[in-house]
Design an enzyme around this catalytic site. Structure first.
Site, PDB file in Angstrom:
ATOM      1  N   ASP A 558       0.818  -1.209   0.000  1.00 33.06           N
ATOM      2  CA  ASP A 558       0.000   0.000   0.000  1.00 33.06           C
ATOM      3  C   ASP A 558       0.852   1.259   0.000  1.00 33.06           C
ATOM      4  O   ASP A 558       2.028   1.238   0.331  1.00 33.06           O
ATOM      5  CB  ASP A 558      -0.892   0.000   1.242  1.00 33.06           C
ATOM      6  CG  ASP A 558      -0.055   0.002   2.509  1.00 33.06           C
ATOM      7  OD1 ASP A 558       0.804  -0.885   2.637  1.00 33.06           O
ATOM      8  OD2 ASP A 558      -0.228   0.898   3.354  1.00 33.06           O
ATOM      9  N   GLU A 559       0.216   2.358  -0.345  1.00 32.71           N
ATOM     10  CA  GLU A 559       0.749   3.707  -0.162  1.00 32.71           C
ATOM     11  C   GLU A 559       2.184   3.855  -0.673  1.00 32.71           C
ATOM     12  O   GLU A 559       3.088   4.266   0.037  1.00 32.71           O
ATOM     13  CB  GLU A 559       0.652   4.115   1.313  1.00 32.71           C
ATOM     14  CG  GLU A 559      -0.775   4.203   1.802  1.00 32.71           C
ATOM     15  CD  GLU A 559      -0.899   4.605   3.250  1.00 32.71           C
ATOM     16  OE1 GLU A 559      -1.969   5.116   3.600  1.00 32.71           O
ATOM     17  OE2 GLU A 559       0.047   4.397   4.036  1.00 32.71           O
TER      18      GLU A 559
END
Length: 893
Positions: A558-559
């Site tokens: 993620d991210e």
């Protein structure tokens, strides 16, 4: 992790001091760190100690409405205004030092002539004296006004353990900034943070923020829905079984003489934990006890963990479809028990879970929790039939699992101290302080982790390890840089390069959602994938040796924040690859796809966060994929949910609006936690969740500023006729439900338990039981808002009546069991009013003790409306009297 830019999770320290000929070019972040102010006087260790022991620091929040003074080039031009206040009781004519401190959001600007503030990386900041500073004068106030990103709405936003450093001297934590423990609540607090008291300046995000700041009268009014009398909870079982019959007429079954257990098709080791829990609740095994027959009878038509239970005066029989079903049946028996009342009603139960996946994530990477905490937590997870522990062990701020052959991961990545070169440890961050032996540092040895796995197996819990990558990977990156330097010094270049995780010549300027500029593994170099393969091979072996094979692993994924754009390695990869990668923006998906298939080839099913998965191509991924969906409902989470479910992936709901246990229980600056998606996530809100139908929540929940929002789940197309959203396909549904405890500012075991409990019990209810009032998902699509009325008054009434029963069961039965297990759950804020000289009080979990304090009189138990004066406080107390909740002043009407 799982944050968006409006709050910025706390960050990591970065201070690299240059490089020698054997090192690669310094990781770019070192170049962005300004040098400390030139030394003006020769300091001694005694000087630093004197300053650390005598400097009194205060943090004073001024206003969230500071946009006219913000730096318009940063964080959408949003900031809050605050100031540091320094005083000392003695003259301290010192310069040549720097103070390092952690702050939730990066600095915008400051107004001081005497001191310079600067944001370094992640959450780390530095304060240095300017040329105009001539030393601290006794009893003189020095103020440093500044602005920082977005808002500060909770006193827990501030980080402790500011520390002072000077060349060649031992750093020291400034004593006045250390955290303290309240002896009554047993919770950490920060004495140097001035209380937030003003609604507009301290409590509101923006003028559009409609969030109410409830006082004692507000809580009193809310609690009135629970009634004024205790409800009979002797027949309440949590989580609620699918089918329960209490025969009428009936008589209670007395278990005072204990139980005599017989086993058929199930091993003692598979139920021993549940039997020990019954014993702790007063139901012990005895030769003359009531017969309890435990048996396994396989049934492929039922979900694993299903069981039946029959309790009569002649005995109790529990039959599970597998050993976990028998275990769950015993936990249902325990749920019928009220402490000090060894009786249960006659009952027949047929039960199976709503979801196969019923989980809890615990972030031990930001702030470490040892194996004893994890095992104790799993005791309670299994008590309420949760069966998945997502153990988050690798992050920007720490690596928490020993990997044979890669000692640097824990030698460097698991410790925090003051080491600007980060060759011995990571620099302090998240207010961690400078002591590498702190409880918030550390890791699981191979034997520790095996012990956790063995304990999990005994509790019918599967451990899903997570070592986040390619973003959120700074601890691993720095550890492997230290490894590179070690083997370069030995002139073993091949070994040095073997697991290097970044391109030394990458000049990309990026900032992660937590404001790191160097936390992403390079997706283009083979050494990155060699590292992943090495780690996963070792983790798989540990699992196998512990008797819990590794069948699923959480990549994270993620991210990832715009890394690689200026990496020569990636530019060459784009030019020369034969994998169809033509754009830097495709590299994140390429990494996930490649690692996911690497895992599948090892017999391991991949899991990852939704934002790391949604850009992948489904036909490039393995057949089985778990997707943890963490989008915020008012921002369109349903779009991603539908897309991933329609890919036939196993979607585990991890919705921050209701499953993020790092968020506050109530909207109050005294309530601990982050709040980027929800200002209040109390136990009732978790109970209200309808996981089968996400869009329906727009009818009765509000956004993070307590304003209505709309969810349009109908088929949608753009001007060219391309489908931009479609509902879930007929018969599709979610795979499971997971709570999350992120730990950026969770520094103590007590605070971690406070965050988890009692919300975890409501989460277990929603993961196991489909409520009768839940609205089925509309596969044709629908649009929901505060006026659509699908969740009608009758359904609301059913929900609220069931909540009343659930809340009573918590107060009367379940929370006392947590006391018995020494679990530091949150005690609710007491509701109260003084009207015409009489105190009226109530509580969210009826059955808990309420105490009041009238002026200077001692605390007294509240039993009924009582005549008092105008200066009254109230608080909740555990049943055993050992712990108190936060006290509040009572509103006089």
């Amino acid at each position: 992790m799982k944050r968006e830019c409006s709050i910025s999770a706390l960050g990591i320290v970065l201070l690299l001091a240059g490089c020698n000929a054997e090192k690669p070019p310094a990781h770019k972040s070192s170049e962005s760190i300004a040098k400390p102010h030139q030394t003006l006087s020769q300091l001694t260790q005694a000087d630093i100690d004197l300053l650390a022991n005598n400097l009194q620091v205060q943090f004073i929040h001024q206003s969230n409405q500071a946009s006219d003074r913000c730096d318009k080039s940063k964080t959408d031009g949003l900031c809050f205004a605050a100031k540091f206040r320094f005083t000392t009781p003695i003259d301290l004519p010192l310069a040549g030092w720097s103070i390092y401190y952690s702050q939730i959001a990066p600095l915008h600007n400051n107004d001081s002539d005497l001191f310079q503030l600067e944001h370094l990386n992640g959450d780390l900041h530095r304060l240095t004296p300017s040329n105009k500073f001539t030393g601290f004068k006794a009893n003189t106030t020095y103020e440093i006004p500044f602005r920082a990103a977005f808002w500060s709405l909770a006193e827990s936003d501030i980080m402790p353990n500011m520390f002072i450093v000077a060349d060649n001297l031992a750093p020291r934590v400034i004593q006045s900034t250390k955290p303290a423990i309240d002896p009554e609540t047993q919770m950490e607090f920060l004495p140097f943070v001035q209380s937030y008291t003003n609604y507009r300046d301290h409590f509101q995000r923006t003028p559009a923020d409609s969030t109410p700041w409830l006082d004692s009268h507000g809580f009193y009014q809310r609690n009135l829905a629970l009634g004024t009398e205790l409800t009979d909870v002797s027949r309440v079982i949590i989580p609620t079984p699918k089918k329960v019959i209490f025969p009428e007429p009936s008589s209670d079954i007395n278990l005072a003489s204990g139980i005599q257990v017989t086993l058929q098709g199930v091993e003692r080791s598979q139920v021993d934990v549940a039997l020990k829990r019954l014993a702790s609740l007063g139901i012990k095994e005895a030769n003359n006890g009531l017969t309890v027959k435990l048996a396994v009878k396989a049934d492929s038509n039922k979900i694993i963990g299903s069981y039946s239970l029959t309790a009569t005066q002649a005995g109790i029989r529990i039959t599970g479809v597998d050993a976990s079903g028998v275990f769950n049946g015993l936990q249902t028996l325990a749920s019928l028990i009220t402490l000090n009342k060894p009786v249960i009603p006659m009952v027949t139960i047929e039960d199976e879970p709503l979801y196969e996946f019923r989980g809890l994530l615990v972030d031990v990477a930001r702030n470490f929790r040892d194996k004893n905490f994890i095992i104790k937590l799993m005791d309670q997870m299994s008590a309420y039939k949760l069966n998945k522990l997502h153990l988050h062990m690798g992050e920007d701020e720490g690596w928490r699992l020993e990997i044979p052959g890669l000692p640097e991961l824990t030698e460097v990545g698991a410790q925090r101290c003051f080491d600007p070169n980060e060759q011995k440890c990571l620099m302090p961050q998240l207010g961690a302080g400078i002591d590498p032996s702190s409880k918030n540092n550390g890791y699981y040895s191979v034997e520790d982790y095996k012990e956790i796995l063995t304990a999990a197996t005994a509790r019918h819990i599967q451990v899903l390890p997570s070592l986040d990558m390619p973003g959120h990977s700074r601890a691993a990156i720095k550890a492997m840089e230290a490894r590179y330097n070690k083997y370069s010094a030995l002139e073993q270049k091949d070994k040095a390069n073997e697991y290097l995780l970044y391109d030394p010549n990458d000049k990309t300027q990026y900032s992660s959602i937590q404001f790191y500029n160097d936390n992403t593994i390079n997706a283009c170099q083979e050494s990155s994938y060699a590292f992943v393969k090495k780690v996963m091979t070792e983790v798989k072996k540990i699992h196998n040796d512990a008797g819990q094979p590794l069948t699923r692993y959480h990549i994270g994924a993620d991210e990832t924040a715009g890394a690689w754009l200026d990496s020569p390695v990636c530019k060459a990869f784009i030019e020369n690859n034969d994998k169809g990668i033509t754009d830097m923006k495709q590299l994140g998906a390429y990494f996930v796809e490649r690692v996911a298939n690497m895992l599948a080839d090892m017999g391991i099913e991949p899991a990852a966060w939704s934002d790391g998965l949604e850009h992948t191509k489904a036909n490039n991924m393995p057949a089985v994929v778990q997707a943890n969906a963490w989008g915020h409902l008012p921002w369109g989470a349903h779009h991603t949910l539908s897309e991933l479910v329609n890919r036939n992936w196993q979607v585990v709901l991890s919705i921050p609006d209701v499953t993020y246990f790092d968020f506050p229980y109530e909207a109050d600056p005294k309530e601990h936690g982050y709040y980027w998606a929800s200002r209040r996530t109390n136990t009732e809100k978790v109970f209200q969740f309808m996981p089968q139908n996400i869009p329906i929540h727009a009818e009765f929940w509000l956004d993070r500023q307590d304003n209505p929002f709309v969810i349009d789940d109908t088929l949608q197309v753009d001007a060219s006729g391309k489908t931009t959203h479609q509902p879930m396909k007929e018969s599709k549904t979610y795979f499971g439900l997971q709570g999350q405890l992120w730990s950026e500012n969770v520094r103590t075991d007590n605070m971690a338990e406070y965050k988890i409990f009692p919300r975890l019990i409501a989460l277990a209810e929603r993961a196991w039981h489909k409520a009768t009032w839940a609205v089925p998902y509309n596969y044709l699509g629908a649009k929901y808002d505060q006026t659509s009325g699908v969740f009608n008054e009758n359904l609301k009434h059913q929900r609220d009546q069931q909540w009343r029963l659930f809340a009573n069961a918590l107060g009367q039965k379940e929370l006392p069991k947590l006391d018995k297990a020494n679990v530091t759950y949150r005690l609710p804020t007491v509701g109260a009013k003084v009207e015409q000289g009489v105190l009226y009080a109530n509580i969210a979990f009826p059955g808990l003790t309420i105490e009041f304090k009238d002026g200077n009189k001692p605390w007294t138990t509240y039993n009924e409306p009582t005549a008092v004066g105008d200066n009254v406080q109230v608080r909740a107390v555990t049943k055993d009297g050992q712990r108190k909740g936060r006290s509040v002043s009572v509103v006089v009407l």
